[in-house]
Write a protein that holds these residues in place. Sequence first.
Motif, PDB file in Angstrom:
ATOM      1  N   GLN A  13     -31.886  -8.442   0.170  1.00  0.00           N
ATOM      2  CA  GLN A  13     -31.095  -7.454  -0.562  1.00  0.00           C
ATOM      3  C   GLN A  13     -29.622  -7.588  -0.178  1.00  0.00           C
ATOM      4  N   PRO A  14     -28.809  -7.550  -1.173  1.00  0.00           N
ATOM      5  CA  PRO A  14     -27.368  -7.665  -0.859  1.00  0.00           C
ATOM      6  C   PRO A  14     -26.915  -6.463  -0.037  1.00  0.00           C
ATOM      7  N   SER A  15     -26.179  -6.772   1.033  1.00  0.00           N
ATOM      8  CA  SER A  15     -25.680  -5.698   1.897  1.00  0.00           C
ATOM      9  C   SER A  15     -24.589  -4.915   1.172  1.00  0.00           C
ATOM     10  N   PRO A  16     -24.659  -3.612   1.299  1.00  0.00           N
ATOM     11  CA  PRO A  16     -23.629  -2.816   0.625  1.00  0.00           C
ATOM     12  C   PRO A  16     -22.245  -3.142   1.170  1.00  0.00           C
ATOM     13  N   SER A  17     -21.305  -3.295   0.260  1.00  0.00           N
ATOM     14  CA  SER A  17     -19.944  -3.644   0.663  1.00  0.00           C
ATOM     15  C   SER A  17     -19.283  -2.472   1.368  1.00  0.00           C
ATOM     16  N   ARG A  18     -18.575  -2.799   2.412  1.00  0.00           N
ATOM     17  CA  ARG A  18     -17.878  -1.766   3.150  1.00  0.00           C
ATOM     18  C   ARG A  18     -16.694  -1.228   2.343  1.00  0.00           C
ATOM     19  N   PRO A  19     -16.548   0.074   2.335  1.00  0.00           N
ATOM     20  CA  PRO A  19     -15.415   0.625   1.583  1.00  0.00           C
ATOM     21  C   PRO A  19     -14.098   0.222   2.223  1.00  0.00           C
ATOM     22  N   LYS A  20     -13.166  -0.102   1.406  1.00  0.00           N
ATOM     23  CA  LYS A  20     -11.851  -0.481   1.894  1.00  0.00           C
ATOM     24  C   LYS A  20     -11.133   0.747   2.442  1.00  0.00           C
ATOM     25  N   LYS A  21     -10.516   0.564   3.537  1.00  0.00           N
ATOM     26  CA  LYS A  21      -9.814   1.667   4.161  1.00  0.00           C
ATOM     27  C   LYS A  21      -8.348   1.314   4.350  1.00  0.00           C
ATOM     28  N   GLY A  22      -7.564   2.374   4.451  1.00  0.00           N
ATOM     29  CA  GLY A  22      -6.171   2.208   4.819  1.00  0.00           C
ATOM     30  C   GLY A  22      -5.372   1.404   3.821  1.00  0.00           C
ATOM     31  N   PHE A  23      -4.624   0.451   4.364  1.00  0.00           N
ATOM     32  CA  PHE A  23      -3.665  -0.295   3.554  1.00  0.00           C
ATOM     33  C   PHE A  23      -4.345  -1.122   2.473  1.00  0.00           C
ATOM     34  N   ARG A  24      -5.522  -1.722   2.780  1.00  0.00           N
ATOM     35  CA  ARG A  24      -6.193  -2.583   1.797  1.00  0.00           C
ATOM     36  C   ARG A  24      -6.616  -1.819   0.562  1.00  0.00           C
ATOM     37  N   LYS A  25      -6.933  -0.547   0.741  1.00  0.00           N
ATOM     38  CA  LYS A  25      -7.385   0.236  -0.402  1.00  0.00           C
ATOM     39  C   LYS A  25      -6.226   0.690  -1.277  1.00  0.00           C
ATOM     40  N   TYR A  26      -5.102   1.011  -0.646  1.00  0.00           N
ATOM     41  CA  TYR A  26      -3.972   1.583  -1.392  1.00  0.00           C
ATOM     42  C   TYR A  26      -2.765   0.642  -1.380  1.00  0.00           C
ATOM     43  N   TRP A  27      -3.017  -0.661  -1.263  1.00  0.00           N
ATOM     44  CA  TRP A  27      -1.900  -1.586  -1.153  1.00  0.00           C
ATOM     45  C   TRP A  27      -1.004  -1.549  -2.383  1.00  0.00           C
ATOM     46  N   HIS A  28      -1.611  -1.337  -3.561  1.00  0.00           N
ATOM     47  CA  HIS A  28      -0.796  -1.322  -4.778  1.00  0.00           C
ATOM     48  C   HIS A  28       0.122  -0.110  -4.822  1.00  0.00           C
ATOM     49  N   LEU A  29      -0.319   1.011  -4.214  1.00  0.00           N
ATOM     50  CA  LEU A  29       0.543   2.186  -4.151  1.00  0.00           C
ATOM     51  C   LEU A  29       1.700   1.963  -3.175  1.00  0.00           C
ATOM     52  N   TYR A  30       1.377   1.339  -2.046  1.00  0.00           N
ATOM     53  CA  TYR A  30       2.437   1.010  -1.097  1.00  0.00           C
ATOM     54  C   TYR A  30       3.433   0.027  -1.706  1.00  0.00           C
ATOM     55  N   ALA A  31       2.918  -0.919  -2.486  1.00  0.00           N
ATOM     56  CA  ALA A  31       3.814  -1.885  -3.122  1.00  0.00           C
ATOM     57  C   ALA A  31       4.733  -1.202  -4.132  1.00  0.00           C
ATOM     58  N   ALA A  32       4.229  -0.140  -4.783  1.00  0.00           N
ATOM     59  CA  ALA A  32       5.041   0.548  -5.783  1.00  0.00           C
ATOM     60  C   ALA A  32       6.215   1.294  -5.158  1.00  0.00           C
ATOM     61  N   ILE A  33       5.995   1.845  -3.952  1.00  0.00           N
ATOM     62  CA  ILE A  33       7.069   2.620  -3.316  1.00  0.00           C
ATOM     63  C   ILE A  33       7.856   1.795  -2.308  1.00  0.00           C
ATOM     64  N   SER A  34       7.470   0.543  -2.096  1.00  0.00           N
ATOM     65  CA  SER A  34       8.146  -0.284  -1.095  1.00  0.00           C
ATOM     66  C   SER A  34       9.621  -0.540  -1.402  1.00  0.00           C
ATOM     67  N   PRO A  35      10.060  -0.669  -2.679  1.00  0.00           N
ATOM     68  CA  PRO A  35      11.503  -0.895  -2.904  1.00  0.00           C
ATOM     69  C   PRO A  35      12.395   0.169  -2.291  1.00  0.00           C
ATOM     70  N   PHE A  36      11.952   1.424  -2.362  1.00  0.00           N
ATOM     71  CA  PHE A  36      12.768   2.491  -1.763  1.00  0.00           C
ATOM     72  C   PHE A  36      12.935   2.276  -0.273  1.00  0.00           C
ATOM     73  N   TYR A  37      11.846   1.987   0.426  1.00  0.00           N
ATOM     74  CA  TYR A  37      11.912   1.824   1.871  1.00  0.00           C
ATOM     75  C   TYR A  37      12.673   0.564   2.260  1.00  0.00           C
ATOM     76  N   LEU A  38      12.556  -0.481   1.452  1.00  0.00           N
ATOM     77  CA  LEU A  38      13.324  -1.692   1.745  1.00  0.00           C
ATOM     78  C   LEU A  38      14.814  -1.449   1.566  1.00  0.00           C
ATOM     79  N   ILE A  39      15.172  -0.740   0.495  1.00  0.00           N
ATOM     80  CA  ILE A  39      16.589  -0.421   0.286  1.00  0.00           C
ATOM     81  C   ILE A  39      17.108   0.502   1.384  1.00  0.00           C
ATOM     82  N   PHE A  40      16.279   1.501   1.768  1.00  0.00           N
ATOM     83  CA  PHE A  40      16.684   2.404   2.841  1.00  0.00           C
ATOM     84  C   PHE A  40      16.838   1.657   4.161  1.00  0.00           C
ATOM     85  N   LEU A  41      15.948   0.706   4.412  1.00  0.00           N
ATOM     86  CA  LEU A  41      16.032  -0.077   5.640  1.00  0.00           C
ATOM     87  C   LEU A  41      17.293  -0.931   5.668  1.00  0.00           C
ATOM     88  N   GLY A  42      17.610  -1.563   4.520  1.00  0.00           N
ATOM     89  CA  GLY A  42      18.751  -2.470   4.481  1.00  0.00           C
ATOM     90  C   GLY A  42      20.087  -1.763   4.385  1.00  0.00           C
TER      91      GLY A  42
END
Length: 316
Positions: A13-42
């Motif tokens: 039986q195929p083992s149930p896939s582990r739910p993604k946690k943290g950054f891997r699950k919401y990476w696209h959301l972090y990528a969407a807001i990353s320009p603000f933090y990069l501009i603020f950092l620079g």
Amino acid sequence: MAVLEQTPPAVAQPSPSRPKKGFRKYWHLYAAISPFYLIFLGFGLFPVGFSLYLSFHRWDGLGTMEWAGLSQYQYLLSDSDFWNSIGNTVIIWALATFPMIFLAMVTAVMLNSAVRFKGLYRVAYFLPNVTSVVAIAIVFGSIFSTNNGVINAVLHGFGIDQVAWLNTPWGIKVTIAALMTWQWTGYNAIIFLAGLQTIPSDLYEAARMDGAGPIQTFFRITLPLLRPTLLFVLVVSTVTGLQSFSEPQVLLQTSSNDSTFAGGPGHSGQTMVLYFFQQTFDNNDFGYGAAVAWGIFLVVVLFSIINWRLVQRRGD
């Protein structure tokens, strides 16, 4: 002969896939807001950190940096020109802030009681805040002109001697404070109006039924309930007023021959930020300019804390 039954092999039986946690699950959301933090950092965090690092060095902007340690701050504490700029800034801030808060509160009360054309009044009072500071300074320079100014023409009509507004120490400070008062009164009136509209009308009706007059109602109901808004306006006015730059720079740039950041005759209108620009860009002393900038930061924080404590203590 018995036939042995063969058990079919178990299917894995195929083992149930582990739910993604943290950054891997919401990476696209972090990528969407990353320009603000990069501009603020620079453009925000890095310049702040570099200015602190620079304040411990001597640097003219082109050559190599020379380690200075705390000598920049030691000289800053004994620099009479820096303390003069602090005094000028505090006086201009006081002359502008307290009349501005009073006028803004009176204007807000009038707007709150107005029945018709409320929107038009709000736009009219807010308009000075969105007008170019340079344009406002040029207009006020003409109004307070010594020879052809409107203010001196009015004084002359009443038989009062003309005042050299942009050539005397107190005249310079009064002119800058008047400009800042005119610029920020409407903005803060809108803030006060928003605070007034959160006060329940039942309180005013109960006060009228108890025989309280307008003055008693204002000091017993309006002012105590408006204290958080007053605290916000006072702190914001302190932060902006102690960092005034464009107003004195445009008003007084033609009244001094040595520097556009000198603040007029006798450096009477040289604020802390003007002094920072003078040391940094006129004298090409970027290390000491960074130390001045951090000194300005500490002064602004100190006055903001004092104002906050005073307003809070009166509310207790």
